[in-house]
Each structure stands twice: as structure tokens, then as C-alpha cells.
Design an enzyme around this catalytic site. Sequence first.
Site, PDB file in Angstrom:
ATOM      1  N   ILE A  12      47.551  35.047  58.623  1.00  0.00           N
ATOM      2  CA  ILE A  12      48.640  34.257  59.219  1.00  0.00           C
ATOM      3  C   ILE A  12      48.679  34.479  60.732  1.00  0.00           C
ATOM      4  CG2 ILE A  12      51.109  33.748  59.128  1.00  0.00           C
ATOM      5  CD1 ILE A  12      51.080  34.918  56.226  1.00  0.00           C
ATOM      6  N   LEU A  33      42.816  46.634  62.212  1.00  0.00           N
ATOM      7  CA  LEU A  33      41.666  46.030  61.516  1.00  0.00           C
ATOM      8  C   LEU A  33      41.468  46.597  60.107  1.00  0.00           C
ATOM      9  CD1 LEU A  33      39.067  45.715  64.462  1.00  0.00           C
ATOM     10  CD2 LEU A  33      40.771  44.047  63.692  1.00  0.00           C
ATOM     11  N   ASN A  35      42.596  45.342  57.450  1.00  0.00           N
ATOM     12  CA  ASN A  35      42.366  44.230  56.519  1.00  0.00           C
ATOM     13  C   ASN A  35      41.919  42.979  57.283  1.00  0.00           C
ATOM     14  OD1 ASN A  35      42.346  43.252  53.817  1.00  0.00           O
ATOM     15  ND2 ASN A  35      44.233  42.123  54.226  1.00  0.00           N
ATOM     16  N   LYS A  85      49.517  44.182  52.035  1.00  0.00           N
ATOM     17  CA  LYS A  85      50.168  43.081  51.305  1.00  0.00           C
ATOM     18  C   LYS A  85      49.677  42.874  49.879  1.00  0.00           C
ATOM     19  CE  LYS A  85      46.954  39.462  52.588  1.00  0.00           C
ATOM     20  NZ  LYS A  85      46.711  38.065  52.841  1.00  0.00           N
ATOM     21  N   SER A 125      59.314  37.710  52.843  1.00  0.00           N
ATOM     22  CA  SER A 125      58.642  37.041  51.736  1.00  0.00           C
ATOM     23  C   SER A 125      59.660  36.544  50.718  1.00  0.00           C
ATOM     24  CB  SER A 125      57.709  38.051  51.059  1.00  0.00           C
ATOM     25  OG  SER A 125      57.247  37.576  49.832  1.00  0.00           O
ATOM     26  N   ALA A 126      59.294  35.492  50.028  1.00  0.00           N
ATOM     27  CA  ALA A 126      60.117  35.000  48.912  1.00  0.00           C
ATOM     28  C   ALA A 126      60.306  36.071  47.844  1.00  0.00           C
ATOM     29  CB  ALA A 126      59.448  33.775  48.297  1.00  0.00           C
ATOM     30  N   THR A 127      59.431  37.072  47.867  1.00  0.00           N
ATOM     31  CA  THR A 127      59.514  38.133  46.863  1.00  0.00           C
ATOM     32  C   THR A 127      60.848  38.881  46.930  1.00  0.00           C
ATOM     33  OG1 THR A 127      58.149  39.856  45.843  1.00  0.00           O
ATOM     34  CG2 THR A 127      58.431  40.008  48.202  1.00  0.00           C
ATOM     35  N   TYR A 150      55.272  46.773  47.160  1.00  0.00           N
ATOM     36  CA  TYR A 150      55.084  45.862  48.288  1.00  0.00           C
ATOM     37  C   TYR A 150      56.365  45.064  48.543  1.00  0.00           C
ATOM     38  CZ  TYR A 150      54.071  41.589  50.753  1.00  0.00           C
ATOM     39  OH  TYR A 150      54.152  40.541  51.641  1.00  0.00           O
ATOM     40  N   LYS A 154      59.330  44.887  51.884  1.00  0.00           N
ATOM     41  CA  LYS A 154      59.887  43.722  52.592  1.00  0.00           C
ATOM     42  C   LYS A 154      61.411  43.739  52.515  1.00  0.00           C
ATOM     43  CE  LYS A 154      56.045  42.045  53.942  1.00  0.00           C
ATOM     44  NZ  LYS A 154      55.725  42.186  55.370  1.00  0.00           N
TER      45      LYS A 154
HETATM   46  P1  NAD Z   1      46.625  40.072  56.486  1.00  0.00           P
HETATM   47  O1  NAD Z   1      46.307  41.310  55.722  1.00  0.00           O
HETATM   48  O2  NAD Z   1      45.568  39.035  56.653  1.00  0.00           O
HETATM   49  O3  NAD Z   1      47.161  40.462  57.941  1.00  0.00           O
HETATM   50  C1  NAD Z   1      47.882  41.653  58.170  1.00  0.00           C
HETATM   51  C2  NAD Z   1      47.224  42.369  59.335  1.00  0.00           C
HETATM   52  O4  NAD Z   1      47.918  43.594  59.591  1.00  0.00           O
HETATM   53  C3  NAD Z   1      45.754  42.755  59.047  1.00  0.00           C
HETATM   54  O5  NAD Z   1      44.934  42.226  60.097  1.00  0.00           O
HETATM   55  C4  NAD Z   1      45.753  44.281  59.035  1.00  0.00           C
HETATM   56  O6  NAD Z   1      44.553  44.813  59.553  1.00  0.00           O
HETATM   57  C5  NAD Z   1      46.953  44.597  59.906  1.00  0.00           C
HETATM   58  N1  NAD Z   1      47.592  45.896  59.647  1.00  0.00           N
HETATM   59  C6  NAD Z   1      47.973  46.427  58.464  1.00  0.00           C
HETATM   60  N2  NAD Z   1      48.544  47.634  58.646  1.00  0.00           N
HETATM   61  C7  NAD Z   1      48.515  47.869  59.986  1.00  0.00           C
HETATM   62  C8  NAD Z   1      48.934  48.951  60.804  1.00  0.00           C
HETATM   63  N3  NAD Z   1      49.493  50.052  60.282  1.00  0.00           N
HETATM   64  N4  NAD Z   1      48.757  48.860  62.147  1.00  0.00           N
HETATM   65  C9  NAD Z   1      48.175  47.766  62.694  1.00  0.00           C
HETATM   66  N5  NAD Z   1      47.751  46.724  61.973  1.00  0.00           N
HETATM   67  C10 NAD Z   1      47.922  46.768  60.634  1.00  0.00           C
HETATM   68  O7  NAD Z   1      47.930  39.429  55.827  1.00  0.00           O
HETATM   69  P2  NAD Z   1      48.636  38.018  56.079  1.00  0.00           P
HETATM   70  O8  NAD Z   1      48.479  37.205  54.850  1.00  0.00           O
HETATM   71  O9  NAD Z   1      48.231  37.455  57.386  1.00  0.00           O
HETATM   72  O10 NAD Z   1      50.151  38.479  56.123  1.00  0.00           O
HETATM   73  C11 NAD Z   1      50.827  38.746  57.344  1.00  0.00           C
HETATM   74  C12 NAD Z   1      52.212  39.259  57.015  1.00  0.00           C
HETATM   75  O11 NAD Z   1      52.903  38.287  56.246  1.00  0.00           O
HETATM   76  C13 NAD Z   1      52.216  40.543  56.199  1.00  0.00           C
HETATM   77  O12 NAD Z   1      53.293  41.355  56.647  1.00  0.00           O
HETATM   78  C14 NAD Z   1      52.486  40.059  54.798  1.00  0.00           C
HETATM   79  O13 NAD Z   1      53.102  41.024  54.003  1.00  0.00           O
HETATM   80  C15 NAD Z   1      53.401  38.882  55.061  1.00  0.00           C
HETATM   81  N6  NAD Z   1      53.396  37.879  53.981  1.00  0.00           N
HETATM   82  C16 NAD Z   1      52.213  37.388  53.544  1.00  0.00           C
HETATM   83  C17 NAD Z   1      52.205  36.457  52.502  1.00  0.00           C
HETATM   84  C18 NAD Z   1      50.904  35.936  51.948  1.00  0.00           C
HETATM   85  O14 NAD Z   1      50.886  35.484  50.802  1.00  0.00           O
HETATM   86  N7  NAD Z   1      49.814  35.950  52.702  1.00  0.00           N
HETATM   87  C19 NAD Z   1      53.413  36.032  51.945  1.00  0.00           C
HETATM   88  C20 NAD Z   1      54.605  36.551  52.436  1.00  0.00           C
HETATM   89  C21 NAD Z   1      54.584  37.478  53.464  1.00  0.00           C
HETATM   90  C1  WQD Z   2      50.625  31.985  42.217  1.00  0.00           C
HETATM   91  C2  WQD Z   2      50.619  31.423  40.803  1.00  0.00           C
HETATM   92  C3  WQD Z   2      50.224  33.101  39.121  1.00  0.00           C
HETATM   93  C4  WQD Z   2      46.105  33.999  40.349  1.00  0.00           C
HETATM   94  C5  WQD Z   2      52.307  36.638  45.606  1.00  0.00           C
HETATM   95  C6  WQD Z   2      53.166  37.815  45.951  1.00  0.00           C
HETATM   96  C7  WQD Z   2      54.229  37.418  46.912  1.00  0.00           C
HETATM   97  C8  WQD Z   2      53.647  36.684  48.112  1.00  0.00           C
HETATM   98  C9  WQD Z   2      52.669  35.633  47.759  1.00  0.00           C
HETATM   99  C10 WQD Z   2      53.453  38.200  49.936  1.00  0.00           C
HETATM  100  C11 WQD Z   2      51.354  32.313  39.798  1.00  0.00           C
HETATM  101  C12 WQD Z   2      49.095  32.090  39.153  1.00  0.00           C
HETATM  102  C13 WQD Z   2      47.379  33.469  40.267  1.00  0.00           C
HETATM  103  C14 WQD Z   2      45.181  33.743  39.288  1.00  0.00           C
HETATM  104  C15 WQD Z   2      46.859  32.412  38.185  1.00  0.00           C
HETATM  105  N1  WQD Z   2      52.936  37.572  48.989  1.00  0.00           N
HETATM  106  N2  WQD Z   2      47.755  32.681  39.205  1.00  0.00           N
HETATM  107  N3  WQD Z   2      45.595  32.961  38.262  1.00  0.00           N
HETATM  108  O1  WQD Z   2      52.510  35.669  42.585  1.00  0.00           O
HETATM  109  O2  WQD Z   2      53.638  33.652  43.662  1.00  0.00           O
HETATM  110  O3  WQD Z   2      53.130  35.634  45.034  1.00  0.00           O
HETATM  111  O4  WQD Z   2      51.729  36.137  46.805  1.00  0.00           O
HETATM  112  O5  WQD Z   2      54.603  38.360  50.196  1.00  0.00           O
HETATM  113  O6  WQD Z   2      54.892  38.589  47.279  1.00  0.00           O
HETATM  114  O7  WQD Z   2      53.756  38.314  44.758  1.00  0.00           O
HETATM  115  O8  WQD Z   2      51.268  34.220  44.275  1.00  0.00           O
HETATM  116  O9  WQD Z   2      48.974  33.348  44.437  1.00  0.00           O
HETATM  117  O10 WQD Z   2      49.371  35.491  43.155  1.00  0.00           O
HETATM  118  O11 WQD Z   2      50.156  33.334  42.191  1.00  0.00           O
HETATM  119  O12 WQD Z   2      47.179  31.717  37.234  1.00  0.00           O
HETATM  120  O13 WQD Z   2      44.027  34.227  39.300  1.00  0.00           O
HETATM  121  O14 WQD Z   2      49.259  31.370  40.350  1.00  0.00           O
HETATM  122  O15 WQD Z   2      50.518  33.503  37.824  1.00  0.00           O
HETATM  123  O16 WQD Z   2      51.968  31.465  38.863  1.00  0.00           O
HETATM  124  P1  WQD Z   2      52.686  34.798  43.756  1.00  0.00           P
HETATM  125  P2  WQD Z   2      49.862  34.155  43.555  1.00  0.00           P
END
Ligand code: NAD
Ligand code: WQD
Length: 342
Positions: A12, A33, A35, A85, A125-127, A150, A154
Site C-alpha cells: 500500500i 525491508l 516484508n 500483517k 483495518s476492518a478487522t 494481528y 490494530k
Molecule cells: P506490507 O507488508 O506490504 O507493508 C508493510 C511494510 O512495513 C513492509 O514494507 C515492511 O517491511 C515494513 N515494516 C514492518 N515492520 C517494520 C518495522 N518495525 N520498521 C520499519 N518497517 C517495517 O503491507 P501492506 O499491505 O502494504 O499494509 C500496510 C499497512 O496496512 C499495514 O500496517 C497493514 O497492517 C495495514 N493493512 C493492510 C491490509 C491488507 O490487506 N493489505 C488491510 C488492512 C490494513
Molecule cells: C477474503 C475471502 C476467505 C483465501 C484479511 C485479514 C484482515 C485484512 C484483510 C489486514 C474470505 C476467502 C481466502 C483463499 C478463500 N488485513 N478465501 N480462499 O479474511 O477478509 O481479511 O485480509 O488488516 O485483517 O483478516 O481477507 O483475502 O484472506 O479472504 O476462499 O485461499 O476469501 O474465506 O471469505 P479477509 P482474505
Amino acid sequence: MNILVTGGAGFIGTHTLIELYRAGHAATVVDNLSNSNPVALQRVAEILEVGEIPFHQTDIRDREGLERIFASQHFDACIHFAGLKAVGESVEKPWEYYENNIGGTLVLIDVMRRHGCKNIIFSSSATVYGDPAEIPITERCPKGQCTNPYGWTKSMLEQVLMDIRRADAEWKVVLLRYFNPVGAHPSGRIGENPNGIPNNLMPYITQTAIGKRKELGVFGNDYPTPDGTGVRDYIHVCDLAAAHVSALQCFEPTFRHGVDGAHIYNIGTGHGYSVLDMVNAFMRVNGVNVPYSIKPRRAGDIATCYCDPGKARAELGWQARLGLDDMVRDSWRWQSMNPEGY
Ligand code: NAD
Ligand code: WQD
């Protein structure tokens, strides 16, 4: 504005850098870096046609490292993406998740305030809604029980940030509760690059389509949803990135919304799509096959989760512009142009 972007090398973060630069802001990235790959930042610079993105390979738990960065320039705000994450991994390694996500954020906000930077946008997060009390989910919906460490990081960090703001009126805190980010930049140059076997649906679909995985397991088809599979609010990562630029308005003295410097927004499209909707759209738009079979439900999953994004539209003027076809097309372009990731 001059923005510090923690976790800016990630999925993101990289997309948000593009939106920030295009809107005329300056940004410096801090990422350890753990992840992500520095190639992602090179590609951001190429897309933007700038020499390079200012980058420090620094851990947000490294107080001295952050002190040096804040001493070298003034930041108007921090967009805080850095964190671990992976939901399943957090169940196996709760200490590591609490220490990295909560410990890291505590160091970050302490260094920020010591340097007079008290504006933060936090990736929530929606979580945090748990099994939501209402659908569509508004920001008035009470937070719920998370099913994994996780999610608790949040939920707890939201509380930490709200308490700090309550104690010090100079803080402005924006909590963006993302729904399910998917898609990739339309250039196909940057995208989601999961380590190992993907947990999330979209990277599993793209890796199955390209032949890295044999078939997609659909986790349950007996939910109370139109086709029995889980329903989520998928949002294109470029729309999500743009929401961060819109949220910077909250820091302007003229911004009239919010209570005592607190701003909470759901960032989704407001549309719920099932797992089979996603698979079928992916196959139709991209003309590729995604073999799948029905598996048991995954522990901790809920049936339905989608939001009412009306508050972000009314207060920030932000809304998602890209639809399901854009999401599945751009996810596939990224995967097929970069079969091994970066
Ligand atoms: P990502 O893992 O691609 O990016 C997170 C970055 O943070 C990585 O580049 C990692 O190297 C860095 N990082 C982790 N710990 C660190 C530390 N201690 N110091 C410095 N850097 C660190 O994840 P993303 O999908 O881009 O998510 C970004 C943020 O959004 C996260 O906080 C995640 O929890 C949140 N989020 C993600 C999702 C999703 O589904 N992708 C959904 C809701 C919230
Ligand atoms: C989506 C749908 C699964 C994989 C997670 C975290 C949440 C947030 C986003 C960060 C669900 C189904 C999935 C597969 C499947 N992250 N599924 N087969 O669970 O809504 O949310 O990511 O904050 O905190 O919990 O996302 O992409 O894992 O799943 O059927 O191999 O796809 O059951 O219905 P989720 P998801």
C-alpha cells in the site's frame, strides 16, 4: 506537505507514494525491508520519473535511527504503514506481532512528538469491527472481538492513538480502516508481493492462474450469503492510496469535521463481492482459468463484511472510482508481468 511514510516500500505504501507525489507532496520512506524489496521504490521513482525516493532502511523500533531522521528535516505529518500483517503468523508469533506493531508505533509517536510532528494517519483495518454488529458497517458500529493477535494490534493501537490525542490537544489522529485491498498500479510495475503461500484471496487467485498453485481452495460455501461463499468489500489499492492524500486535509486548520482532532474513516467501496464473484470476474475479464474446489470454512472467518463509505465521501470528498473489473485486470497484469515478484 512533507510526509514521513513508514512502511513505504510495501504494497500500500508504494502506491500511496505515487499519489502523494502526483498531488505535489514530498515524502521520505522509512522501512526495515522485513516484508518488502528496495526494487519497489526504484520502480515508484521510474513511474514518477523522479531520480529516487528518499529512503532510510530503518526499523521504527530503532529510536536513535528515527531521531536522526527527524533531526535532519521537519515533517508535517506521518503516514504510518509499517507493521507485520500476516494473520496466521500472528497466531503463531503473538509476541513478535505485539512487539513490532505496538512497540514500534510507541517509539515512532514518541519521536514524532519530541520533534513537534503531531499529525498521523494510521493504517487500521476492518478487522477491528470483529464480527460486525451491522452491515453495511458505519464508523458508529462498535469495535468487536478480534480473532487473532494481528487484529488486536490494530484495535489496541487505535486506542493508544486516541488516548494520546485526548491528553494532548496538539495531536491530530486519522484512523483509516481499510477493507480488502487488491489490484495493482495500472503500469503493472508495482503490486502485492507476498512471501510464500498467500493467505489472502487475490494473490492466491493470481498465483493459481499463472500455475504456481494447483487450485484455489474456496473456504466454505455454506455461509448465509447469496452463493454461500464469504462476502468482502474489495478496494483497488490505487483508490486506497488516494484516500491517504484526501485524509491529509484533516491536518489543515480549516478542516471542520471530526471531534477534538480525531478522525475515523472506513475505506472501502461499499459493495460486497463473494469469493465466487471474484473468481468468475477474474476468469471473465482476463480470459484465464482459475481451477478451484470447495474446502471447509477457515477458522476465524466471518460471512459478510462491507462498509458504508459515506463518511469519507461527505467529509473528505473521497470515493472509490475503480470497480471489480479494474481490480481483477490490474491484479493479473502485475502477476503476469512479474511472475516471481520483484
Ligand atoms: P506490507 O507488508 O506490504 O507493508 C508493510 C511494510 O512495513 C513492509 O514494507 C515492511 O517491511 C515494513 N515494516 C514492518 N515492520 C517494520 C518495522 N518495525 N520498521 C520499519 N518497517 C517495517 O503491507 P501492506 O499491505 O502494504 O499494509 C500496510 C499497512 O496496512 C499495514 O500496517 C497493514 O497492517 C495495514 N493493512 C493492510 C491490509 C491488507 O490487506 N493489505 C488491510 C488492512 C490494513
Ligand atoms: C477474503 C475471502 C476467505 C483465501 C484479511 C485479514 C484482515 C485484512 C484483510 C489486514 C474470505 C476467502 C481466502 C483463499 C478463500 N488485513 N478465501 N480462499 O479474511 O477478509 O481479511 O485480509 O488488516 O485483517 O483478516 O481477507 O483475502 O484472506 O479472504 O476462499 O485461499 O476469501 O474465506 O471469505 P479477509 P482474505
